[in-house]
Motif scaffolding. Structure first.
Motif, PDB file in Angstrom:
ATOM      1  N   VAL A  15      37.657  37.071  28.252  1.00 32.55           N
ATOM      2  CA  VAL A  15      37.110  37.519  29.534  1.00 32.55           C
ATOM      3  C   VAL A  15      37.761  36.724  30.664  1.00 32.55           C
ATOM      4  O   VAL A  15      37.813  35.489  30.623  1.00 32.55           O
ATOM      5  N   LYS A  16      38.260  37.427  31.667  1.00 31.23           N
ATOM      6  CA  LYS A  16      38.874  36.769  32.818  1.00 31.23           C
ATOM      7  C   LYS A  16      37.814  36.013  33.615  1.00 31.23           C
ATOM      8  O   LYS A  16      36.654  36.408  33.685  1.00 31.23           O
ATOM      9  N   ALA A  17      38.249  34.933  34.244  1.00 35.95           N
ATOM     10  CA  ALA A  17      37.326  34.056  34.968  1.00 35.95           C
ATOM     11  C   ALA A  17      36.589  34.786  36.086  1.00 35.95           C
ATOM     12  O   ALA A  17      35.395  34.563  36.309  1.00 35.95           O
ATOM     13  N   ASP A  18      37.293  35.704  36.794  1.00 38.18           N
ATOM     14  CA  ASP A  18      36.642  36.380  37.917  1.00 38.18           C
ATOM     15  C   ASP A  18      35.558  37.339  37.463  1.00 38.18           C
ATOM     16  O   ASP A  18      34.622  37.628  38.207  1.00 38.18           O
ATOM     17  N   LEU A  19      35.650  37.819  36.217  1.00 38.09           N
ATOM     18  CA  LEU A  19      34.593  38.673  35.675  1.00 38.09           C
ATOM     19  C   LEU A  19      33.476  37.825  35.074  1.00 38.09           C
ATOM     20  O   LEU A  19      32.284  38.130  35.252  1.00 38.09           O
ATOM     21  N   PHE A  20      33.833  36.757  34.380  1.00 39.24           N
ATOM     22  CA  PHE A  20      32.834  35.898  33.748  1.00 39.24           C
ATOM     23  C   PHE A  20      31.892  35.295  34.772  1.00 39.24           C
ATOM     24  O   PHE A  20      30.710  35.068  34.502  1.00 39.24           O
ATOM     25  N   GLU A  21      32.404  35.050  35.964  1.00 37.92           N
ATOM     26  CA  GLU A  21      31.611  34.429  37.020  1.00 37.92           C
ATOM     27  C   GLU A  21      30.485  35.318  37.511  1.00 37.92           C
ATOM     28  O   GLU A  21      29.481  34.829  38.033  1.00 37.92           O
ATOM     29  N   HIS A  22      30.635  36.622  37.317  1.00 37.59           N
ATOM     30  CA  HIS A  22      29.684  37.554  37.923  1.00 37.59           C
ATOM     31  C   HIS A  22      28.867  38.332  36.889  1.00 37.59           C
ATOM     32  O   HIS A  22      28.469  39.476  37.133  1.00 37.59           O
ATOM     33  N   ILE A  23      28.616  37.725  35.743  1.00 35.81           N
ATOM     34  CA  ILE A  23      27.740  38.335  34.744  1.00 35.81           C
ATOM     35  C   ILE A  23      26.628  37.353  34.403  1.00 35.81           C
ATOM     36  O   ILE A  23      26.743  36.154  34.632  1.00 35.81           O
ATOM     37  N   ASP A  24      25.530  37.879  33.847  1.00 35.89           N
ATOM     38  CA  ASP A  24      24.388  37.041  33.473  1.00 35.89           C
ATOM     39  C   ASP A  24      24.419  36.640  32.008  1.00 35.89           C
ATOM     40  O   ASP A  24      23.725  35.711  31.601  1.00 35.89           O
ATOM     41  N   GLY A  25      25.182  37.355  31.214  1.00 39.02           N
ATOM     42  CA  GLY A  25      25.224  37.055  29.792  1.00 39.02           C
ATOM     43  C   GLY A  25      26.440  37.666  29.144  1.00 39.02           C
ATOM     44  O   GLY A  25      27.077  38.573  29.695  1.00 39.02           O
ATOM     45  N   LEU A  26      26.757  37.174  27.958  1.00 38.35           N
ATOM     46  CA  LEU A  26      27.937  37.641  27.225  1.00 38.35           C
ATOM     47  C   LEU A  26      27.569  37.880  25.774  1.00 38.35           C
ATOM     48  O   LEU A  26      27.016  36.994  25.117  1.00 38.35           O
ATOM     49  N   ILE A  27      27.842  39.069  25.288  1.00 37.10           N
ATOM     50  CA  ILE A  27      27.717  39.361  23.852  1.00 37.10           C
ATOM     51  C   ILE A  27      29.132  39.623  23.368  1.00 37.10           C
ATOM     52  O   ILE A  27      29.602  40.756  23.384  1.00 37.10           O
TER      53      ILE A  27
END
Length: 247
Positions: free
Chosen positions: A220-232
């Motif tokens: 996951v790119k950093a700019d996308l990871f920054e704007h999510i609440d969770g990761l599956i």
């Protein structure tokens, strides 16, 4: 007597009681082109029926969580129907009728299988006919450049059809906004790895939506990871034996 009361009290404290899970309404949005590429990578080629069953199973497993009870609102599947045009094949020097190909029939049958699934909604864009041509595959191009493959040795296995999706990303963004502002769900799980959805994710989170990304094992790119609440970030399937995590 006091000892009996104390033992009874200690026994009752040692019991494990089921934890009441917080109920939440969840919509699952699937970037179809992304899902199909990752599914082939993990599980190989399948029939339209088997691939549709696999997708539905994958989505329903995303609802399993030890902290909350995720109630499925709907699964939204985004993709493009195949092109029916003719295209010139530079290797065979023949016109190919794409509507007669195996890929065309497989894709149409796959969409039909999805339409039969409960709580499944298809959102179809279209493939651009203005940018329809064959490209040399990256691996074959490298071989051409380093001299291990000659131009007159190219075969059909060395080329791929270039297709460009139109309207898919827009439909995903519109549905995220609609689900958010109409308050139809409390949680959105997006199956994708594309950072193009950052604006939509930011907007949903500002309105209180719990936004979770499921990139199927892809980085996951950093700019996308920054704007999510969770990761599956796991390929959720009985067929996979790799280590997976959820945060």
């Amino acid at each position: 007597m006091n000892d009996e009361i104390r033992q009874t009290h200690e026994a009752s404290e040692s019991r494990e009681y089921p934890i009441d899970k917080h109920e939440i309404s969840t919509a699952i949005l699937v970037d179809g082109g992304f899902y199909r590429r990752r599914a082939i990578y993990y599980w190989g080629e399948k029939s339209p029926e088997d691939r549709a069953n696999e997708l539905f199973d994958f989505c329903t497993k995303l609802l399993h969580n030890k902290h909350e009870r995720r109630n499925l609102y709907r699964i939204f599947y985004y993709d493009c129907p195949p092109i029916e045009n003719n295209v010139f094949n530079p290797i065979t020097h023949k016109q190919i009728n794409l509507s007669k190909t195996y890929e065309y029939k497989w894709t149409m049958d796959f969409f039909q299988e999805l339409r039969h699934k409960r709580k499944m909604a298809l959102r179809l864009g279209k493939l651009s006919t203005n940018e329809l041509y064959y490209n040399i595959k990256p691996d074959s191009f490298k071989k051409l450049m380093n001299g291990s493959l000659k131009l007159d040795e190219l075969s059909e296995a060395d080329i791929q059809l270039n297709v460009v999706q139109k309207g898919v990303d827009m439909r995903i963004g519109v549905d995220i906004s609609s689900l958010t502002y109409k308050k139809q769900v409390q949680q959105i799980i997006l199956i994708s790895g594309d950072s193009d959805f950052v604006p939509a994710a930011k907007q949903a989170r500002r309105e209180g939506i719990d936004f979770i990304l499921a990139p199927m094992g892809q980085g996951v790119k950093a700019d996308l990871f920054e704007h999510i609440d969770g990761l599956i970030n796991r390929p959720t399937s009985a067929y996979i034996r790799k280590k997976t995590t959820e945060k």
